[in-house]
Design a protein around this motif. Structure first.
Motif, PDB file in Angstrom:
ATOM      1  N   CYS A   3       0.823  -1.206   0.000  1.00 34.73           N
ATOM      2  CA  CYS A   3       0.000   0.000   0.000  1.00 34.73           C
ATOM      3  C   CYS A   3       0.850   1.246   0.000  1.00 34.73           C
ATOM      4  O   CYS A   3       1.879   1.293   0.650  1.00 34.73           O
ATOM      5  CB  CYS A   3      -0.895   0.017   1.239  1.00 34.73           C
ATOM      6  SG  CYS A   3      -2.074  -1.333   1.177  1.00 34.73           S
ATOM      7  N   PRO A   9      -3.312   9.342  -7.767  1.00 34.12           N
ATOM      8  CA  PRO A   9      -4.635   9.917  -7.990  1.00 34.12           C
ATOM      9  C   PRO A   9      -4.758  11.337  -7.470  1.00 34.12           C
ATOM     10  O   PRO A   9      -5.552  12.108  -7.954  1.00 34.12           O
ATOM     11  CB  PRO A   9      -5.571   8.998  -7.224  1.00 34.12           C
ATOM     12  CG  PRO A   9      -4.703   8.279  -6.263  1.00 34.12           C
ATOM     13  CD  PRO A   9      -3.354   8.192  -6.866  1.00 34.12           C
ATOM     14  N   LEU A  10      -3.962  11.670  -6.500  1.00 28.74           N
ATOM     15  CA  LEU A  10      -4.068  13.000  -5.929  1.00 28.74           C
ATOM     16  C   LEU A  10      -3.771  14.083  -6.929  1.00 28.74           C
ATOM     17  O   LEU A  10      -4.167  15.215  -6.776  1.00 28.74           O
ATOM     18  CB  LEU A  10      -3.089  13.161  -4.772  1.00 28.74           C
ATOM     19  CG  LEU A  10      -3.648  12.775  -3.421  1.00 28.74           C
ATOM     20  CD1 LEU A  10      -2.601  12.996  -2.366  1.00 28.74           C
ATOM     21  CD2 LEU A  10      -4.873  13.609  -3.097  1.00 28.74           C
ATOM     22  N   GLU A  20       1.277   6.878 -13.770  1.00 28.49           N
ATOM     23  CA  GLU A  20       0.418   6.301 -12.735  1.00 28.49           C
ATOM     24  C   GLU A  20       0.989   6.554 -11.356  1.00 28.49           C
ATOM     25  O   GLU A  20       0.274   6.708 -10.404  1.00 28.49           O
ATOM     26  CB  GLU A  20       0.292   4.795 -12.933  1.00 28.49           C
ATOM     27  CG  GLU A  20      -0.646   4.408 -14.039  1.00 28.49           C
ATOM     28  CD  GLU A  20      -0.792   2.904 -14.076  1.00 28.49           C
ATOM     29  OE1 GLU A  20      -1.517   2.354 -13.247  1.00 28.49           O
ATOM     30  OE2 GLU A  20      -0.122   2.286 -14.928  1.00 28.49           O
ATOM     31  N   LYS A  44       2.129   5.362  11.087  1.00 32.05           N
ATOM     32  CA  LYS A  44       0.810   5.053  10.527  1.00 32.05           C
ATOM     33  C   LYS A  44       0.142   6.264   9.895  1.00 32.05           C
ATOM     34  O   LYS A  44      -0.415   6.219   8.840  1.00 32.05           O
ATOM     35  CB  LYS A  44      -0.092   4.486  11.627  1.00 32.05           C
ATOM     36  CG  LYS A  44      -1.356   3.863  11.047  1.00 32.05           C
ATOM     37  CD  LYS A  44      -1.959   2.904  12.024  1.00 32.05           C
ATOM     38  CE  LYS A  44      -3.276   2.327  11.565  1.00 32.05           C
ATOM     39  NZ  LYS A  44      -3.287   1.710  10.296  1.00 32.05           N
ATOM     40  N   THR A  45       0.200   7.339  10.607  1.00 30.16           N
ATOM     41  CA  THR A  45      -0.358   8.536  10.002  1.00 30.16           C
ATOM     42  C   THR A  45       0.674   9.627  10.047  1.00 30.16           C
ATOM     43  O   THR A  45       1.342   9.817  11.045  1.00 30.16           O
ATOM     44  CB  THR A  45      -1.584   9.041  10.764  1.00 30.16           C
ATOM     45  OG1 THR A  45      -1.179   9.430  12.058  1.00 30.16           O
ATOM     46  CG2 THR A  45      -2.639   7.966  10.865  1.00 30.16           C
ATOM     47  N   LEU A  46       0.747  10.308   8.978  1.00 34.16           N
ATOM     48  CA  LEU A  46       1.734  11.349   8.892  1.00 34.16           C
ATOM     49  C   LEU A  46       0.982  12.652   8.876  1.00 34.16           C
ATOM     50  O   LEU A  46      -0.018  12.764   8.195  1.00 34.16           O
ATOM     51  CB  LEU A  46       2.503  11.199   7.583  1.00 34.16           C
ATOM     52  CG  LEU A  46       4.011  11.328   7.686  1.00 34.16           C
ATOM     53  CD1 LEU A  46       4.566  10.446   8.789  1.00 34.16           C
ATOM     54  CD2 LEU A  46       4.616  10.923   6.358  1.00 34.16           C
ATOM     55  N   PRO A  47       1.435  13.607   9.623  1.00 33.68           N
ATOM     56  CA  PRO A  47       0.803  14.904   9.460  1.00 33.68           C
ATOM     57  C   PRO A  47       1.049  15.382   8.045  1.00 33.68           C
ATOM     58  O   PRO A  47       1.856  14.794   7.335  1.00 33.68           O
ATOM     59  CB  PRO A  47       1.529  15.800  10.469  1.00 33.68           C
ATOM     60  CG  PRO A  47       2.769  15.076  10.803  1.00 33.68           C
ATOM     61  CD  PRO A  47       2.529  13.636  10.580  1.00 33.68           C
ATOM     62  N   LEU A  48       0.369  16.374   7.684  1.00 30.33           N
ATOM     63  CA  LEU A  48       0.406  16.799   6.296  1.00 30.33           C
ATOM     64  C   LEU A  48       1.842  16.965   5.809  1.00 30.33           C
ATOM     65  O   LEU A  48       2.203  16.585   4.719  1.00 30.33           O
ATOM     66  CB  LEU A  48      -0.364  18.098   6.140  1.00 30.33           C
ATOM     67  CG  LEU A  48      -0.437  18.590   4.691  1.00 30.33           C
ATOM     68  CD1 LEU A  48      -1.114  17.555   3.825  1.00 30.33           C
ATOM     69  CD2 LEU A  48      -1.206  19.874   4.632  1.00 30.33           C
ATOM     70  N   ARG A  84       0.723  11.776   0.176  1.00 31.41           N
ATOM     71  CA  ARG A  84       0.427  13.014   0.893  1.00 31.41           C
ATOM     72  C   ARG A  84       0.741  14.173  -0.016  1.00 31.41           C
ATOM     73  O   ARG A  84       1.687  14.146  -0.761  1.00 31.41           O
ATOM     74  CB  ARG A  84       1.270  13.129   2.158  1.00 31.41           C
ATOM     75  CG  ARG A  84       0.866  12.149   3.226  1.00 31.41           C
ATOM     76  CD  ARG A  84      -0.461  12.548   3.850  1.00 31.41           C
ATOM     77  NE  ARG A  84      -0.928  11.538   4.779  1.00 31.41           N
ATOM     78  CZ  ARG A  84      -1.851  10.626   4.487  1.00 31.41           C
ATOM     79  NH1 ARG A  84      -2.414  10.611   3.295  1.00 31.41           N
ATOM     80  NH2 ARG A  84      -2.224   9.735   5.377  1.00 31.41           N
ATOM     81  N   LEU A  85      -0.032  15.187   0.081  1.00 30.48           N
ATOM     82  CA  LEU A  85       0.241  16.370  -0.705  1.00 30.48           C
ATOM     83  C   LEU A  85       1.404  17.113  -0.100  1.00 30.48           C
ATOM     84  O   LEU A  85       1.514  17.218   1.092  1.00 30.48           O
ATOM     85  CB  LEU A  85      -0.947  17.308  -0.668  1.00 30.48           C
ATOM     86  CG  LEU A  85      -2.125  16.943  -1.546  1.00 30.48           C
ATOM     87  CD1 LEU A  85      -3.200  17.971  -1.344  1.00 30.48           C
ATOM     88  CD2 LEU A  85      -1.722  16.893  -2.989  1.00 30.48           C
ATOM     89  N   GLU A 121       1.008   5.350   0.565  1.00 33.51           N
ATOM     90  CA  GLU A 121       0.312   6.448   1.207  1.00 33.51           C
ATOM     91  C   GLU A 121       0.763   7.720   0.527  1.00 33.51           C
ATOM     92  O   GLU A 121       1.940   7.986   0.411  1.00 33.51           O
ATOM     93  CB  GLU A 121       0.683   6.467   2.684  1.00 33.51           C
ATOM     94  CG  GLU A 121      -0.212   7.345   3.507  1.00 33.51           C
ATOM     95  CD  GLU A 121       0.032   7.142   4.983  1.00 33.51           C
ATOM     96  OE1 GLU A 121      -0.612   7.826   5.757  1.00 33.51           O
ATOM     97  OE2 GLU A 121       0.885   6.329   5.352  1.00 33.51           O
TER      98      GLU A 121
END
Lengths: 241, 581
Positions: A2, A38-39, A34, A83-87, A6-7, A4
């Motif tokens: 997977c 998608p962002l 590709e 697991k989660t990244l701040p912006l 991020r902008l 992840e």
């Protein structure tokens, strides 16, 4: 596996690249277009022109790139990154203060800094409503609405009733408040007064206007209502012959 | 006769007419559908007595089968394109054509009286056929439709003798500037509702005035931008009984005679409960409507970018009975505070962005939302476009307003984290899901991980519609939702890392739902083919706008997939860029 996405916000000098795993476009085995993910679907304008080939669905097509050069793309593999990244991870960087300020500056998001659409379909606002927001306001887009109307009707930038009037051969443009007029007669007498044109001299002038599409038209050719609705600015030209 | 069979005999001897009469009281679609499933005789009686039918996806059933089952049909509601078509994600020729429905209904003996359409392609030809085929046709409501011109409207006006309602909401209409309004014959006096606010062209003002003058039952009138304020004033004098008004252009010199006349006319409208329009507005003229404000239950200022904070708040302070408010974000957090302290009856609030592409410069933040939640205990429906959000704010909102049925939040930056902590907004949305036990519709935005879906799957048991964008980390996210939300009907996902594993885990689930939309996700062509193969009752569509897909390359990611359950197999009207697997 997977990914992840991020902008990355476009910072003024993006030379200080964050030390996270940078995505190597070549090693992942994806088609480069590709991989950008998608962002970064840009090129929304094509989607609506029916049937036209929008080559930018993968978003890396030549001229459709918008601000890519300014953007830093962050990709992390799930198993390595938290697991989660701040912006942004900018906050760990030496120039923390500056970056933080830029974070708050909402116009720095390169994806959204644009001349039209950014992401397709974002924000999710109905097309019909979006068009409303862009509609040229009553009375034209050229005026700044700086002067309060004499009669107390405060004109604001988006709804001022003032339009620019230029006369051929005269350097300075004037402004005229359209809301006080509801016919060509009153408009022309005001214009005559404004530019000091007498009755006989008026015959040698023609009143033209520029409409919303940018075309110049003769005011006398259209009914008042149409004129008022579509005009952006006025110009008095000397009629030849 | 034994005791049992006597009992049974009694139960069966229940004349049809009695059942029909009982069914008359059962009005909602859900209930009628349930009733029809009880037994064969109930099915039979129900279908003959059914007058109103709602079809949420026009491709789920055919017109022929509709006509066959419900010969007494009088009112039909049809929805066409997927919801994301509103945001330009669906090609314009995708489908949703009205014509086949009208053609079939016209051939039948159905006495259609009411037609309500959403996101359908409506041609002038279909409007003309409609207008000529149903003598008692009374009501046409078109929402977010396209494909027609004012010529089609002229046909409706001219031919529908008993027309009561013509309601055009946010449609894309090609305005030929014809005299469609003048096509209402002099004999047409039955109008109750007329809404043409979405038309862009000129209209015949004289014809409009005469039409309003001969429509004593007119309760709802929404004008377009071409109707100036002095005409509005004349219309109001003719129709002081109006309950719902949408102004056209609302610009006038406040010291003029015309404006004075308007003030007087508005004061005569004692029944006015709903106000919208202001497509063009001079702020200095707003005071004319203050007299009707205290009675308003619905106020829509979301088309009026010319009104700013102060004028808005001054106006709203007069509106103590508002139940529904649609507004632009230029009201600001402070302005929302005024709403919170004034509008204690507020049930629905929509805050739209005044500058959708201004790179995220919305004027409202989490503060405004918190103020509203604190001040408006009856709030149950919200659509909120904002600059930023925080988990703390969402938790507070969840605590203050446990009655949300619809909760739609949109941060202009789709992946913006908690503005204070920089954390994802999982906890905040989780709190909403947990607290609002009756939540039926939810739209998420901001930085979100799989965790938020865990919460949704666990707590949002009544959820029927979920919209997700740029959220989640893995297939787990989507699976939490599919497994947990038993009542889910519509799921729309864009730009999320959900792939085949999530899509294929429980294929039977999609038969319990109306539709699934997935765009810019990780789903591949192969995955979609597998799904289509396993579930013949689903129609799996691949939309290939960019014409870059190759049919045999299963590993390709699918840009846009739309699947829905259907009783009539794959449709035959799809354009070339739509593949039906």
């Amino acid at each position: 596996m997977c990914m992840e996405l991020r902008l990355g916000l476009a910072l003024p000098s993006t030379s200080a690249i964050i030390p996270i795993k940078m995505f190597d476009l070549n090693s992942y085995g994806y088609d480069p277009r590709e991989a950008l993910g998608p962002l970064l679907k840009l090129g929304p304008c094509d989607i609506n022109s029916s049937g036209s080939r929008s080559s930018s669905s993968g978003s890396s097509g030549g001229s459709k790139k918008r601000g890519f050069d300014d953007e830093v793309l962050l990709f992390e593999e799930d198993r390595i990154a938290p697991k989660t990244l701040p912006l942004l991870l900018w906050t760990n960087q030496p120039n923390d203060e500056d970056d933080h300020k830029d974070l708050d500056d909402n116009s720095s998001s390169a994806i959204f800094k644009n001349d039209g659409e950014g992401l397709v379909g974002w924000p999710p606002v109905k097309t019909w409503r979006k068009k409303l927001c862009r509609q040229i306001p009553y009375g034209g887009a050229d005026n700044n609405g700086m002067e309060a109307a004499e009669k107390g009707c405060v004109g604001r930038a988006s709804n001022s009733t003032y339009v620019k009037v230029k006369m051929e051969g005269v350097a300075i443009a004037r402004k005229i408040d359209l809301s006080v007029h509801n016919s060509f007669e009153t408009l022309t007498s005001t214009l005559m007064r404004m530019f000091g044109i007498s009755d006989e001299n008026w015959k040698s002038f023609k009143l033209t206007y520029q409409d919303r599409e940018g075309d110049w038209l003769l005011a006398e050719d259209v009914p008042w209502r149409t004129f008022i609705r579509s005009l952006k600015c006025l110009k008095l030209i000397r009629s030849r012959g | 006769m034994s005791w049992e069979s006597r009992k049974t005999a009694k139960m069966n001897y229940f004349p049809d007419e009695v059942l029909e009469h009982v069914f008359d009281f059962i009005t909602t679609h859900k209930d009628r559908n349930s009733v029809s499933l009880v037994c064969k005789s109930w099915y039979r009686i129900e279908r003959y007595s059914r007058q109103r039918v709602f079809i949420g996806n026009c491709y789920s059933i055919s017109p022929e089968r509709l006509i066959d089952r419900f010969p007494g049909l009088k009112s039909l509601t049809l929805k066409g394109k997927p919801h994301f078509a509103d945001f330009n994600l669906v090609p314009p020729d995708w489908g949703g054509f009205l014509y086949p429905w009208i053609k079939a209904l016209a051939k039948s003996r159905i006495g259609l009286e009411e037609l309500r359409l959403k996101r359908m392609v409506v041609s002038d030809k279909s409007l003309e056929l409609l207008s000529k085929s149903f003598v008692n046709f009374k009501s046409l409501v078109l929402v977010s439709c396209d494909g027609f011109t004012t010529d089609g409207l002229a046909a409706i006006a001219a031919n529908c003798r008993y027309l009561r309602e013509l309601d055009l909401q946010e449609n894309e209409v090609d305005d030929h500037r014809g005299h469609w309004l003048s096509c209402f014959p002099e004999s047409c006096t039955s109008l109750v509702s007329l809404n043409f606010a979405c038309l862009k062209g000129e209209i015949n003002l004289g014809a409009l005035e005469r039409l309003v003058a001969r429509s004593p039952n007119l309760k709802s009138l929404r004008l377009n931008r071409a109707v100036p304020l002095d005409t509005l004033q004349k219309l109001l004098i003719r129709a002081p009984q109006l309950e719902d008004l949408g102004t056209g252009s609302y610009v006038q010199d406040p010291s003029s005679e015309a404006y004075n006349k308007l003030k007087f006319a508005i004061q005569c409208c004692k029944s006015m409960r709903s106000l919208s329009g202001f497509l063009e507005v001079a702020p200095c003229c707003m005071s004319a409507i203050y007299p009707v404000c205290p009675n308003l239950t619905f106020l829509n200022l979301s088309y009026a970018p010319g009104l700013h904070g102060d004028e808005l708040t001054k106006l709203i302070q007069h509106c103590g009975r508002l139940k529904r408010l649609w507004i632009l974000d230029c009201i600001g957090d402070k302005g929302l505070g005024v709403v919170a302290s004034t509008c204690k009856e507020l049930q629905e609030l929509r805050v739209f962005p005044s500058d959708p592409f201004g790179a995220g410069n919305a004027a409202v933040t989490e503060e405004g939302l918190v103020l509203i939640s604190a001040g408006c205990p009856k709030l149950n429906s919200i659509l909120y476009f904002c600059q930023q959000m925080t988990n703390a704010a969402l938790r507070t909102v969840a605590k203050n307003c446990p009655n949300f049925i619809r909760f739609r939040l949109c941060t202009l930056d789709p992946v913006k984290p908690d503005a204070v902590t920089n954390q994802p907004l999982d906890e905040g949305f989780g709190a909403i899901a947990r607290s609002c036990k009756g939540l039926k519709r939810l739209s998420l935005s901001g930085l979100l991980t799989d965790q938020v879906f865990f919460y949704i799957g666990m707590y949002a048991k009544q959820l029927e519609m979920l919209s997700i964008a740029f959220a989640g980390d893995s297939d787990k996210g989507m699976l939490y939702v599919l497994n947990g939300c038993k009542r889910l009907r519509k799921l729309e996902i864009r730009d999320c890392p959900f792939g085949n594993a999530a899509l294929l885990e429980d294929v039977g689930k999609y038969e319990t739902m109306r539709s699934l939309w997935m765009s810019s996700c990780e789903v591949t062509l192969g995955g979609c083919k597998t799904l289509a193969g396993k579930m013949p009752s689903l129609s799996v569509e691949i939309i290939d706008d960019s014409e870059q897909m190759e049919f045999n390359l299963d590993e390709q990611k699918v840009e846009k997939m739309y699947l829905y359950r259907t009783l009539v197999g794959p449709r035959k009207d799809a354009p070339e860029i739509v593949w039906i697997l």
